[in-house]
Each structure stands twice: as structure tokens, then as C-alpha cells.
Design a protein around this motif. Structure first.
Motif, short mmCIF file in Angstrom:
data_model
loop_
_atom_site.label_atom_id
_atom_site.label_comp_id
_atom_site.label_asym_id
_atom_site.label_seq_id
_atom_site.Cartn_x
_atom_site.Cartn_y
_atom_site.Cartn_z
N TYR A 149 7.81 4.93 -10.67
CA TYR A 149 6.74 4.40 -9.83
C TYR A 149 5.67 3.72 -10.66
O TYR A 149 5.48 4.05 -11.83
CB TYR A 149 6.09 5.54 -9.03
N ALA A 150 4.96 2.78 -10.03
CA ALA A 150 3.71 2.27 -10.57
C ALA A 150 2.61 3.19 -10.03
O ALA A 150 2.47 3.34 -8.82
CB ALA A 150 3.48 0.83 -10.12
N GLY A 158 4.79 2.15 -5.41
CA GLY A 158 3.53 2.57 -6.00
C GLY A 158 3.04 3.89 -5.45
O GLY A 158 3.39 4.28 -4.33
N ALA A 175 5.20 7.46 -13.55
CA ALA A 175 5.84 6.28 -14.14
C ALA A 175 7.24 6.63 -14.63
O ALA A 175 8.18 5.82 -14.49
CB ALA A 175 4.98 5.74 -15.29
N VAL A 195 4.46 -4.29 -8.44
CA VAL A 195 4.41 -3.28 -7.40
C VAL A 195 4.97 -3.81 -6.08
O VAL A 195 4.64 -4.93 -5.66
CB VAL A 195 2.96 -2.80 -7.18
N SER A 201 3.42 2.23 -15.32
CA SER A 201 4.63 1.85 -14.58
C SER A 201 5.80 1.92 -15.56
O SER A 201 5.60 2.04 -16.78
CB SER A 201 4.50 0.44 -14.01
#
Length: 424
Positions: free
Chosen positions: A117-118, A93, A113, A199, A78
Motif C-alpha cells: 500500500y501507499a 492507499g 508499504a 496511488v 509506498s
């Protein structure tokens, strides 16, 4: 009622109440095919293997295989693990599903990442890849991918990622069926991802490549918690036409129908309600254009498509199209959506298609083939189309054209397609 009769009825009433409660439990349990979705949506047990690197490693609980519980390896990254954000921030996510011959790809999780985003990328062959090496100063990956290094079989790994495990095991219990394990492991990874504090649990997406695209179709049909799904190459109707999987399905004999019912995406996608973006090439030998369009057509909800002339097949080419990230951005963090073309119509000597787009369209083309034979061997022609404010116009394809479609490209360079048209 006399007191002694009340006590006589009391045990019977308890049994009756327990019976009705068990019925309620059975009715409320969501079971689709072999998958118990209520169980899969629970957070699985997990343990960290590496909790300090920019892309971290973990193992989580999978399904029972050969009468033993399994474990699944995954990479997780992340903006926080990458040192690009502070603790307490939250991110959308994404779940990343590899294809045949693949594994959990650290560089894929690293890529997402960096996009904000995770990301979780799991191995679906009961193994784990080599440990990545990161630059201690920049945090960037070094010497990766290292394809020459062997993967390590997990002591409690699930089924391997081969043709026998995908097809030949059908019948009896589902515990030795790779498609069952693959979809279940992905949904469990999604449940785990949603549980992480950084998230945004309600803003998650899934994308997969080749067999991972196939699995994306299954998962999007089973897990309605996703906001977006992007199957690359992978599709259903694998038992038809030129599909390279058709011989393996045909040889199942009287078990063939069982495999199609349980594991071909064509059987599950009619229940899909997750917005989908299909990505493929005109000449893909593994997931042929005919089967691909049949798959697209059975999805009842929101769907979009990107067909690229002779798109190469592979993991890196499969995660490269920028449209994948833009589509997921539009569903998970308010990004500008991709253009939406209408169904093309032939009007005299031209083809017209309306479209809507929040980003101006800079280019449109007609793509067609007049060749017969195996689809993966056919050559395609591309012709410029004229773009107006709300529609595109292209010359009518020649009479001998047997397959054609239109593409639109916006000022970001993001390309989408109309549904592919086949001559009668």
C-alpha cells in the motif's frame, strides 16, 4: 423594449444573476457540522522534508489555529519508496491515525508499504517525531521506535492532543477544537494521498487506534471517498456509562450538548456509508463494550466486528490484528472477504448462527461473562462451538451470563464476531 430601458435593466440583471449564482454555490457547498468538505477534498499545499528515505517525510497545510495557518507533519511510504516496485506502478492507499500519546508512526507506514500500500501517517498534536534511521543495505528500520527521544513542536503546529483541547474549548469558534482539527487534517491527508501518481485514488482506506479510532469514526462519516474504515478501540457514546471520557464531557455543563452534537461519533455515524470493520476487546477501559456496541448499531451501512477477549490496548496491539489488512484488502484490491456471521439465536439449549465465508471456517467459540461490576475487570469464559457448512452451534450460555457473543475463525486465522448480546 426601448434601448434606454434595456441599459437601465442591465445592471439589475447582472446583480440578480450574481445573487442566484451565489445561492447555487451555497447550496452546492457540502458543510457538515464545522467541516467544509468541499475545501477539505481539495489537495492541500505540501512540501517534502525528506524525499529519499524508504519512508519519506512531508509537511502539508492544515486548518487555521489561533488566527494562524497550521502545518501538519506526516510520514509517507509506498512499495516504490521502499525499493520494492518500479516507477509507474500504482497501489491502493491507506491513511493511518494515531491515538492519544501517539504521533506519526514511521513503523506503521513502513508496515503498510510492505503490504503493498501507499501509506500516510500524520501527527495530530502539532508536532513531529524523531527522524527514523534505515539500514543502508536492506532499507529496514533501525533502532525504532525510539520512545525516549522527544518530539519537536512545529512552528506552525495545530492544537495539542490533550483533554483541554479535546473538550474544554467547545463553544465560540471551532478553530481551537482538537476534534475539528483532527478530522480535517486526516481528510486533507487523504486528499493529498489520492493526488500522488502512484496511488489508486479510488481504492483507499483509513484505520486508526484509540483516539485515532474515534477520529476514524468521524472521518468515515464525513469523507465518502474511502472504500473501507477500521476503527480500533475508538467509538462514540463517550458521554455514557463507564466511559473514561464521560467526566470531562459532563463538566462542560451547558456546553455538553454542543460537544455531543458536534464531536461525538454517535451524532455523525448515522450518515456513514463507508464499509466499516470495528475492532475492540471485551475489557477495554477507554472504549467500553456497551458504548462500542451502541456505536456499531447506529451505522446504517455495511459493518463487521471483531471482539477479542481481553485484547490489550495500545498502538502496537491495535495495528497487529491481521484481520485489519484482510478487510482492507477485500475492499481495495479484490482480496477474499472476512466471514460474515448472522445474528445468533437461542433455540432450546443451544445457540445457532448462520454464516457466509469464502474461506473455510476452522473454529468457532462462545464467549460470555457472568460477572458484574466494572466491565474492564470482568472475567470471561470461552466454550468451543460446532462448525457446519453454513452455521455454528454452541451451548446456550448459563442463565447468569449477562454478556455474550460468538466468534468464527477461518483457515487464515482471521477471526470475526457476532454482535455482542446483553442480558435485559
Amino acid at each position: 423594449m426601448p434601448l434606454h430601458l434595456r441599459y437601465t435593466w442591465l445592471p439589475a440583471m447582472k446583480l440578480l444573476t450574481a445573487f442566484f449564482l451565489s445561492l447555487v454555490t451555497l447550496v452546492s457547498a457540502e458543510q457538515v457540522g464545522p467541516w467544509n468538505l468541499d475545501e477539505l477534498k481539495k489537495v492541500p499545499g505540501m512540501q517534502w522534508v525528506d524525499q529519499t528515505s524508504p519512508v519519506r517525510s512531508l509537511i502539508y497545510t492544515g486548518e487555521v489555529y489561533q488566527d494562524k495557518p497550521t502545518e501538519v507533519f506526516a510520514f509517507y511510504a509506498s512499495p516504490i519508496t521502499m525499493g520494492k516496485a518500479k516507477a509507474g506502478e500504482k497501489f491502493p492507499g491507506v491513511v493511518l491515525i494515531h491515538g492519544g500519546g501517539g504521533t506519526a508512526f514511521v513503523e506503521w507506514a513502513h508496515l503498510w508499504a510492505k503490504r503493498g500500500y501507499a501509506a500516510i501517517a500524520m501527527d495530530l498534536s502539532g508536532s513531529r517525531p524523531p527522524d527514523p534511521i534505515f539500514d543502508p543495505v536492506t532499507g529496514e528500520l533501525k533502532d525504532y521506535p525510539r520512545n525516549g527521544e522527544p518530539r519537536t513542536r512545529l512552528p506552525n503546529g495545530g492544537p495539542m492532543h490533550g483533554s483541554p483541547q479535546k473538550f474544554d474549548t467547545i463553544g465560540g469558534t471551532t478553530s481551537d477544537d482538537w476534534p475539528f482539527h483532527a478530522a480535517a487534517s486526516v481528510i486533507r491527508a487523504h486528499s493529498l494521498l489520492r493526488s500522488f501518481p502512484e496511488v489508486q485514488a479510488e481504492n483507499t482506506a483509513v484505520t486508526g487506534i484509540s483516539w485515532g479510532g474515534y477520529t476514524t469514526c468521524l472521518v468515515a462519516s464525513l469523507d465518502d471517498r474511502f472504500k473501507a474504515a477500521v476503527p480500533v478501540y475508538g467509538c462514540g457514546f463517550l458521554y455514557e456509562g463507564e466511559s473514561v471520557q464521560k467526566p470531562a464531557i459532563d463538566k462542560l455543563g451547558d456546553r455538553r450538548a454542543d460537544w455531543i452534537r458536534e464531536y461525538d461519533p454517535s451524532s455523525l455515524l448515522p450518515r456513514c456509508r463507508v464499509p466499516m470493520f470495528f475492532v475492540n476487546g471485551t475489557n477495554d477501559i477507554h472504549y467500553v463494550l456497551d458504548s462500542y456496541m451502541k456505536t456499531f448499531n447506529v451505522v446504517p451501512g455495511e459493518k463487521h466486528i471483531r471482539i477479542e477477549v481481553k485484547m490489550p490496548h495500545g498502538h502496537q496491539p491495535g495495528w497487529a490484528p491481521e484481520e485489519i489488512g484482510l478487510f482492507i484488502d477485500s475492499k481495495c484490491r479484490g482480496g477474499q472477504p472476512l466471514a460474515v456471521p448472522g445474528i445468533p439465536k437461542i433455540e432450546g439449549d443451544v445457540i445457532k448462527a448462520d454464516y457466509t465465508s469464502t474461506v473455510p471456517i476452522k473454529e468457532a467459540k462462545l464467549h460470555y461473562t457472568t460477572e458484574g461490576g466494572i466491565r474492564s475487570k470482568r472475567n470471561w469464559q470461552s466454550v468451543d462451538a460446532v462448525v457446519s457448512a453454513e452455521s455454528i452451534t454452541a451451548p446456550k450460555p448459563p442463565a447468569e451470563a449477562n454478556t455474550w457473543y460468538l466468534s468464527l475463525t477461518d483457515e487464515r486465522g482471521a477471526m470475526v464476531s457476532t454482535p455482542v448480546q446483553f442480558a435485559p
